[in-house]
Design a protein around this motif. Structure first.
Motif, mmCIF file in Angstrom:
data_model
loop_
_atom_site.group_PDB
_atom_site.id
_atom_site.type_symbol
_atom_site.label_atom_id
_atom_site.label_comp_id
_atom_site.label_asym_id
_atom_site.label_seq_id
_atom_site.Cartn_x
_atom_site.Cartn_y
_atom_site.Cartn_z
ATOM 1 N N LEU A 162 102.791 -9.689 66.862
ATOM 2 C CA LEU A 162 102.694 -8.250 66.618
ATOM 3 C C LEU A 162 103.513 -7.844 65.401
ATOM 4 O O LEU A 162 103.024 -7.122 64.521
ATOM 5 C CB LEU A 162 103.158 -7.478 67.859
ATOM 6 N N VAL A 182 104.228 1.138 71.610
ATOM 7 C CA VAL A 182 103.680 -0.157 72.019
ATOM 8 C C VAL A 182 104.613 -0.770 73.059
ATOM 9 O O VAL A 182 105.822 -0.882 72.823
ATOM 10 C CB VAL A 182 103.522 -1.128 70.834
ATOM 11 N N SER A 218 96.959 -8.978 69.442
ATOM 12 C CA SER A 218 97.787 -8.385 68.397
ATOM 13 C C SER A 218 96.975 -7.903 67.197
ATOM 14 O O SER A 218 97.205 -6.806 66.673
ATOM 15 C CB SER A 218 98.831 -9.412 67.939
ATOM 16 N N PHE A 253 97.360 -3.950 75.301
ATOM 17 C CA PHE A 253 97.770 -4.858 74.231
ATOM 18 C C PHE A 253 97.310 -6.280 74.534
ATOM 19 O O PHE A 253 96.765 -6.981 73.670
ATOM 20 C CB PHE A 253 99.283 -4.819 74.052
ATOM 21 N N GLU A 304 103.786 -13.043 71.698
ATOM 22 C CA GLU A 304 103.133 -11.748 71.474
ATOM 23 C C GLU A 304 103.958 -10.880 70.540
ATOM 24 O O GLU A 304 103.423 -10.219 69.642
ATOM 25 C CB GLU A 304 102.904 -11.035 72.808
ATOM 26 N N THR A 318 96.801 -4.063 66.034
ATOM 27 C CA THR A 318 97.320 -3.696 64.712
ATOM 28 C C THR A 318 96.286 -2.911 63.914
ATOM 29 O O THR A 318 96.610 -1.893 63.282
ATOM 30 C CB THR A 318 97.743 -4.956 63.940
#
Length: 324
Positions: free
Chosen positions: A269, A188, A219, A214, A265, A223
Motif C-alpha cells: 500500500l 484506510v 492494494s 481493502f 499489505e 490506490t
C-alpha cells in the motif's frame, strides 16, 4: 523535488502511553541490525520537543499538554514548510500522531494556493476534539484540528477557556482556518472508533476504506480508487500509523488493534501510494519500543519504511530525468 530529507520529531506529548519518543531510535537500531545504510543516505533535521513537561501535571484534562503541543507543532510546521520550499521531500518520523496536524499545516504554508489530499492509514480516526474526547489525549485530535471541526453536535466535555484558546491556535496553525476539506480525506484500515467520531465521519461524508474492502480489492485497485477520489487535489500527504497493522505485528505501539493490515499489505500500500507524483510528504508514527519485545515493531516498521522510501526515490529519479 531533488532529494529526501528526514524530519525527526520525538514529541510524544499527545500520546496516552509513554515511550513513542524512542521510536526513531528504535528504527535506527533496526537499521543497524539489518546492516542498512538508510540513516547515512539522507540528511536529517531534529525538531525540538518538550517531552520534559510530561513530568508536570497538565492543567488541561480535555487536551493534555496542549500548551506545549502548540509550541512543538509550530516548530514542526516550520520545518516541513522550509523543507518543501528548498525543493526537498519531507519524510517525517514522529512520536505520536498529534504531530500530523503540524505536518499538514507546514505543507499548506509552503503551498497556500494548492489543494491538499490526505491518506490516513491508521487503526483510529483521530477526529476527536476537546469537546468530544474520551481520553484527553491530543493524538486522537489531529484531523479535527486540520479540518477545523469541533463536533459540538456530540459534545460531552466542557473545556475551560484556556484549552479552547490553544485548540483554536492548533486549528489556525500556519494559516487561519481549515487546511483540509472532508472530501479530500481518505481513511484506510481505520477500525477502532467512538460514536462521536462515527457521527462526524458520516456527517462530513469522509471516504472510509475498511479492511475487508481493502483485502477484497487489493492494494493496486484501492490506490487507483484513492487517487480517483482525490483527483481534484494538487498534492497528497500520506500518513502511516503503525497501529494500522494487525496487533500480531504491532505490539510495540501505544494502542494496538487486532484485525489490521498484514506486513506485506502495508508495504504494498505504501509503495503504491508513494509512486504517485502528487505525493509531497510521507509520515510514519507511533512506534513505542517500551511496549515491545526484541524491537519487533521497529524491525517491521523499518522494512515498510525502506520500501516506501525506495518508491519515493524511484519517482524523484524519474522526475529528474523528465525535467532534463
Amino acid at each position: 523535488m531533488k532529494r529526501i530529507k528526514l524530519l525527526e520529531v520525538r514529541s510524544e506529548l499527545g500520546a496516552g502511553t509513554r515511550g513513542a519518543s524512542m521510536g526513531i531510535d528504535a528504527l535506527r537500531v533496526a537499521c543497524l541490525n539489518k546492516g542498512s545504510d538508510y540513516f547515512r543516505r539522507f540528511n536529517a533535521v531534529v525538531v525540538p520537543d518538550l517531552n520534559h513537561v510530561l513530568f508536570d501535571k497538565t492543567p488541561f484534562p480535555f487536551a493534555k499538554h496542549i500548551d506545549a503541543i502548540y509550541t512543538v507543532q509550530k516548530g514542526i510546521a516550520s520545518a516541513v514548510e522550509q523543507t518543501l520550499r528548498f525543493g526537498e521531500f519531507p519524510l517525517v518520523l514522529a512520536g505520536d500522531h498529534s504531530n500530523a496536524n503540524a505536518t499538514i499545516a507546514g505543507i499548506k504554508a509552503a503551498y497556500p494556493t494548492k489543494t491538499l489530499g490526505v491518506v490516513w492509514i491508521d487503526a483510529h480516526a483521530d477526529i476527536h476534539s476537546p469537546y468530544t474526547t474520551p481520553s484527553g489525549n491530543v493524538h486522537g485530535m489531529p484531523l479535527a484540528a486540520a479540518l477545523g471541526q469541533d463536533n459540538r453536535q456530540h459534545q460531552r466535555n466542557l473545556p475551560d477557556p484556556e484549552t479552547e484558546f490553544f485548540w483554536r491556535r492548533l486549528q489556525d496553525l500556519g494559516e487561519p482556518g481549515p487546511k483540509l476539506r472532508p472530501e479530500h480525506l481518505v481513511y484506510v484500515a481505520v477500525r477502532d472508533t467512538e460514536a462521536e467520531e462515527e457521527a462526524v465521519i458520516a456527517r462530513l461524508g469522509i471516504k472510509w476504506i475498511k479492511l475487508p474492502e481493502f483485502q477484497r480489492k487489493g492494494s493496486r485497485q484501492v490506490t487507483r480508487e484513492i487517487y480517483e477520489h482525490l483527483r481534484f487535489c494538487d498534492m497528497v500527504y500520506v500518513s502511516f500509523d503503525v497501529d494500522s497493522l494487525d496487533s500480531e505485528f504491532s505490539k510495540g505501539t501505544g494502542t494496538p488493534v487486532e484485525a489490521g493490515l498484514y506486513l506485506s499489505e502495508a508495504e504494498n500500500l505504501c509503495q503504491d501510494l508513494l509512486e504517485n507524483d502528487r505525493v509531497v510528504c510521507f509520515e510514519m508514527v507511533e512506534i513505542n519500543p517500551t511496549l515491545d519485545q526484541e524491537n519487533t515493531m521497529a524491525k517491521n516498521a523499518f522494512n515498510i519504511l525502506e520500501k516506501a522510501t525506495a518508491a519515493i526515490e524511484r519517482r524523484l529519479r524519474l522526475e529528474e530525468v523528465v525535467s532534463r
